[in-house]
Design a protein around this motif. Sequence first.
Motif, PDB file in Angstrom:
ATOM      1  N   GLU A 445      33.566  39.784  40.586  1.00  0.00           N
ATOM      2  CA  GLU A 445      33.776  39.978  42.029  1.00  0.00           C
ATOM      3  C   GLU A 445      33.263  38.773  42.807  1.00  0.00           C
ATOM      4  O   GLU A 445      33.924  38.275  43.724  1.00  0.00           O
ATOM      5  N   THR A 448      35.610  35.768  42.315  1.00  0.00           N
ATOM      6  CA  THR A 448      36.839  35.814  43.117  1.00  0.00           C
ATOM      7  C   THR A 448      36.556  35.520  44.594  1.00  0.00           C
ATOM      8  O   THR A 448      37.320  34.808  45.245  1.00  0.00           O
ATOM      9  N   LYS A 449      35.443  36.048  45.107  1.00  0.00           N
ATOM     10  CA  LYS A 449      35.084  35.781  46.510  1.00  0.00           C
ATOM     11  C   LYS A 449      34.756  34.311  46.720  1.00  0.00           C
ATOM     12  O   LYS A 449      35.155  33.701  47.714  1.00  0.00           O
ATOM     13  N   ARG A 454      42.339  36.447  44.692  1.00  0.00           N
ATOM     14  CA  ARG A 454      42.418  37.810  44.173  1.00  0.00           C
ATOM     15  C   ARG A 454      43.317  37.783  42.937  1.00  0.00           C
ATOM     16  O   ARG A 454      44.385  37.181  42.959  1.00  0.00           O
TER      17      ARG A 454
END
Length: 457
Positions: A445, A448-449, A454
């Motif tokens: 997570e 990806t941030k 995404r």
Amino acid sequence: MNNCTFIIMGATGDLAKRKLIPAIYNLIVKNKINKCAIVGVARSEQKSKALLNLSKPFIKRKEKSVLNKLEKAFHYISIDFNDFSEYKKIVHTLDEVEKKQGLSGNRLFYLATLPEQFDSITKHLSKSNLTKTKGWSRVVYEKPFGNDLKSAKKINKCIQRVFKEDQVYRVDHYLSKEIVENIVFIRFANTVFEPLWNRKYVDNVQIVLSEKLGVEKRGNFYDKTGALRDVVQNHLLQLLALTAMEEPERLSADNIRDEKARILKKVKTKDVLLGQYEQYTKESNVEKNSRTETFAALHLEINNTRWKGVPFFLKTGKKLEKNQVSILIQFKRPKCLLDPCPEATNRLEIRIQPDLGFAIELNAKSPGESKTMPVKMNFCHSCLFAANTPSAYETVLQAVINGDQSRFVRNDEIEYQWKAIDRIKSKKHNVHTYKQGSDGPKALEKFTKQHNMRWNV
């Protein structure tokens, strides 16, 4: 003449049983080869018929006449690969079989063995004059091709002393999948894509190979290898090279491999995330304190004019939520002329497994509203061609017989791929634990941030 002798070194292994012998059977069924002999070679004592019977469960649409033909063509020899004197058995068998069956002397040597044995087998094949024949002589090396740059160079040097490059076929079976070959055709046979295939229009590229299975019975091998060496070094970097390469002068083996090598030489690693599934260290033949990665997510860039600044995201792992191999080209958002602006961007997804095909996602008007909605135009390869699609190994063997090297990896490509992996392995990376059946570590997570992306595949 369309005939040859297949010499399978490592004939008692899973690859020969599950893939190679069924592939030869299919070539016979489809009349792709007129006459052939199969000589299996391995260490253990076996009866030819008993060994061939182990392959029968993996042969589809059995025909009694073809099975009988296969049995008559199959021979087995037990030797120690490291003992040069035992190669006389192969010499004697080949001379006898080729004379008896009226074969032209074309020989296809398939090394379905551990890479540690490549060096010894290569030297002994040459020294025993097995590769000197009145027909052609070609040798196929199965992955893994070494375990780092140093070992790969050693194998390449050994091969180059014995064989010419046009005799050598290094297998990455993903390159022989029909839909992977389609990557080149999608790009260069359609004017709609090639003008957009660059940093001006592409936001990012995602290449994913995920598996629901764990290491199964491969614990001893996998624990010394890991996801980076087992999957990223070969399959994923080859898919990246095919996706990103410049238009070749011609769609020939040398031209295609020249362009792939130029891409692999320019690959730069920007970020790495590694993981290991829960209970991995309790798998059979895995070290109790192992930190071997079973998951890898990478942010790569290609330092050339076409792709400079475009992120290429690679992800692979075992014990994940689904089986999937795919490539996604995510295009940039168009200039906004609508209110509200389209939320979705155009994308092209090439599906390699499980449902072969590709899909284009576009924005279209939502009925009765002044806004857009994403619509997908889908091509299902398996729906249209399933019965006629050859297996990857059928394609491999046919290509070797035809002398077509376009589906195989050249020595410089191998070395560029290992350079990329060795650079990653030279640095320490945390290995994050993840739950079996998930999409990877929780740290994904953050990954990806951090990269403002995404996963869409």
